[in-house]
Motif scaffolding. Structure first.
Motif, PDB file in Angstrom:
ATOM      1  N   THR A 110     -39.571 -30.544 -31.708  1.00  0.00           N
ATOM      2  CA  THR A 110     -39.591 -30.129 -30.304  1.00  0.00           C
ATOM      3  C   THR A 110     -38.207 -30.249 -29.679  1.00  0.00           C
ATOM      4  O   THR A 110     -37.753 -29.350 -28.946  1.00  0.00           O
ATOM      5  CB  THR A 110     -40.599 -30.987 -29.518  1.00  0.00           C
ATOM      6  OG1 THR A 110     -41.912 -30.767 -30.060  1.00  0.00           O
ATOM      7  CG2 THR A 110     -40.609 -30.611 -28.042  1.00  0.00           C
ATOM      8  N   GLN A 153     -35.330 -30.194 -31.278  1.00  0.00           N
ATOM      9  CA  GLN A 153     -34.458 -29.179 -31.874  1.00  0.00           C
ATOM     10  C   GLN A 153     -34.646 -27.829 -31.185  1.00  0.00           C
ATOM     11  O   GLN A 153     -33.675 -27.140 -30.862  1.00  0.00           O
ATOM     12  CB  GLN A 153     -34.763 -29.025 -33.372  1.00  0.00           C
ATOM     13  CG  GLN A 153     -34.225 -30.112 -34.261  1.00  0.00           C
ATOM     14  CD  GLN A 153     -34.420 -29.838 -35.739  1.00  0.00           C
ATOM     15  OE1 GLN A 153     -33.904 -30.554 -36.577  1.00  0.00           O
ATOM     16  NE2 GLN A 153     -35.152 -28.797 -36.086  1.00  0.00           N
ATOM     17  N   LYS A 154     -35.897 -27.466 -30.972  1.00  0.00           N
ATOM     18  CA  LYS A 154     -36.169 -26.184 -30.329  1.00  0.00           C
ATOM     19  C   LYS A 154     -35.630 -26.160 -28.900  1.00  0.00           C
ATOM     20  O   LYS A 154     -35.072 -25.144 -28.455  1.00  0.00           O
ATOM     21  CB  LYS A 154     -37.668 -25.905 -30.344  1.00  0.00           C
ATOM     22  CG  LYS A 154     -38.220 -25.573 -31.721  1.00  0.00           C
ATOM     23  CD  LYS A 154     -39.698 -25.269 -31.647  1.00  0.00           C
ATOM     24  CE  LYS A 154     -40.237 -24.824 -33.000  1.00  0.00           C
ATOM     25  NZ  LYS A 154     -41.691 -24.546 -32.946  1.00  0.00           N
ATOM     26  N   VAL A 210     -31.679 -23.775 -34.761  1.00  0.00           N
ATOM     27  CA  VAL A 210     -32.467 -23.022 -35.740  1.00  0.00           C
ATOM     28  C   VAL A 210     -32.165 -23.601 -37.108  1.00  0.00           C
ATOM     29  O   VAL A 210     -31.031 -23.554 -37.575  1.00  0.00           O
ATOM     30  CB  VAL A 210     -32.127 -21.519 -35.720  1.00  0.00           C
ATOM     31  CG1 VAL A 210     -32.915 -20.790 -36.802  1.00  0.00           C
ATOM     32  CG2 VAL A 210     -32.430 -20.927 -34.346  1.00  0.00           C
ATOM     33  N   GLY A 260     -35.009 -19.838 -39.729  1.00  0.00           N
ATOM     34  CA  GLY A 260     -35.671 -19.686 -38.443  1.00  0.00           C
ATOM     35  C   GLY A 260     -37.138 -19.305 -38.519  1.00  0.00           C
ATOM     36  O   GLY A 260     -37.858 -19.401 -37.519  1.00  0.00           O
ATOM     37  N   ASP A 317     -40.085 -24.300 -39.411  1.00  0.00           N
ATOM     38  CA  ASP A 317     -39.437 -25.415 -38.735  1.00  0.00           C
ATOM     39  C   ASP A 317     -38.972 -26.418 -39.781  1.00  0.00           C
ATOM     40  O   ASP A 317     -39.779 -26.888 -40.593  1.00  0.00           O
ATOM     41  CB  ASP A 317     -40.404 -26.096 -37.757  1.00  0.00           C
ATOM     42  CG  ASP A 317     -40.834 -25.153 -36.642  1.00  0.00           C
ATOM     43  OD1 ASP A 317     -39.953 -24.486 -36.075  1.00  0.00           O
ATOM     44  OD2 ASP A 317     -42.041 -25.092 -36.350  1.00  0.00           O
TER      45      ASP A 317
END
Length: 393
Positions: free
Chosen positions: A104, A106-107, A112, A121, A124
């Motif tokens: 979460t 990272q997003k 990516v 990409g 995950d």
């Protein structure tokens, strides 16, 4: 016995890769009688159940089980599955929560995750998850990595002093299968790079690492658990062969795929032909903790400051080049001083996008020599490269 084990010296070539030889190796049956500690053979793969723990309560029993596991990984199917490796799936759930929080974040940061054998990409991926996990939730980490099945099989294949690394992989619905491949070390190289290593190194590479995966969710076949080709680790030119289309086609027609339950673990010889499967489910995010366990022996005896060496030597090499030194002379000096291997690195910063491995220090120095950079320009690039390699968070 491994194909080519006694009759190949020197270097493999693409011509050594013959599908009929490969078929003679992999088209065999795993015999249950040869593995008395296994509960069953399923799709040519050995399955070990929770009862295995009763056999490892004494040093002698543990050694006997480990001998069987090592034989299975080397000369047998090359893959073993431990059903219920984590009998307390609450431990797995707690780790999953930590991993989901990492994903979460990272997003939210727009990161990516790249991949070695799949489209960057699409899924995950958390690189370098081992130390991230320990720093974020040390209690959960201690409970998770106290698992004795992980230690049992790691010691069986690598002996003492092994090192674990971890990458969390979540294959989302619609995530497509990886191309069939072998793993680190030689499996992370192009065919051209692999061909540069002598045949005996191709036989050595598999015993330097062990690959594993812990299922963090139930993985029915529709979710695309890993595809395997049992016994394929025994094919000596396989680090060249997996690049050949006819071998990929054979894999695609003959792979096996085992469903896993949350808490199960699969470990396999890194030379086994394998690849993550396509997630055809509508709503299951298939999560696995991918473990790579490395031998303590993959290290030099002394610590060397290669950046300092390069800083001192580069002006000399520039002068030698200007004076007409031949390429071999210069390359030998670079090989003796600069770091010639891309790993270990920080795959968050140094992702394998556009290739299987990032640029090495030696490749950077050689590029600088070819383009005749100034020493200051090279120093700046070396500093940036070192920062990408750092594990600092």
């Amino acid at each position: 016995m491994t194909a080519f084990a006694t009759r190949t010296t020197g270097w493999f070539t693409a011509d050594d890769c013959r599908l009929e030889d490969f078929r003679a190796v992999v088209e065999t049956t795993t015999e249950p009688a040869d593995y008395p500690y296994a509960d069953e053979v399923r799709e040519n793969v050995l399955i070990y159940g929770p009862g295995l723990r009763s056999h490892i309560t004494t040093p002698e029993g543990r050694r006997d089980v480990q001998a069987e596991l090592a034989r299975a990984l080397a000369d047998g199917p090359g893959i073993v599955v431990f059903a219920g490796a984590f009998p307390d799936t609450g431990v797995v759930d707690r780790a999953s929560a930590v991993f989901e929080a990492m994903i979460t974040e990272q997003k939210a940061a727009g990161v990516v995750g790249g991949d070695h054998f799949a489209t960057p990409g699409a899924n995950d991926r958390v690189w370098g998850a081992l130390d991230k996990f320990a720093l974020r939730d040390p209690e959960a980490f201690a409970a998770y990595y106290a698992n004795d099945v992980l230690a049992l099989v790691s010691e069986a294949w690598l002996g003492r002093g092994y090192q674990i690394t971890s990458q969390v992989n979540v294959v989302n619905p619609g995530g497509t299968a990886q191309v069939a491949h072998r793993d680190y070390h030689l499996g992370f190289m192009s065919q051209e790079q692999a061909l540069a290593y002598p045949a005996h190194v191709h036989r050595l590479s598999p015993v330097m690492t062990l690959q594993g995966a812990v299922a963090h969710r139930d993985m029915p076949v529709v979710t695309g658990p890993t595809l395997y080709l049992p016994h394929s680790q025994k094919y000596a030119p396989g680090y060249v062969a997996f690049h050949q289309p006819e071998f990929t086609a054979y894999f695609d027609q003959h792979f096996v795929q085992l469903p896993l339950r949350k808490g199960d673990a699969a470990f396999f010889n890194p030379a086994l032909f394998h690849g993550a499967g396509t997630n055809r489910s509508a709503d299951v995010r298939r999560m696995a903790n991918l473990l790579q366990v490395s031998s303590a022996f993959g290290r030099a005896m002394e610590t060397v400051d290669r950046s300092a060496m390069v800083h001192a030597l580069y002006p000399v090499l520039l002068a030698q080049k200007a004076a007409g030194a031949d390429e071999r002379t210069l390359r030998n000096a670079v090989a003796a001083s600069a770091e010639g291997y891309a790993f270990p690195t920080n795959l968050d910063r140094d992702q394998p996008i556009g290739g299987l491995a990032p640029e090495t220090q030696a490749e950077l120095v050689w590029r600088a020599l070819q383009e005749e950079w100034t020493p200051d320009a090279l120093d700046a690039e070396l500093t940036a490269q070192a920062q990408r390699h750092s594990s600092a968070r």
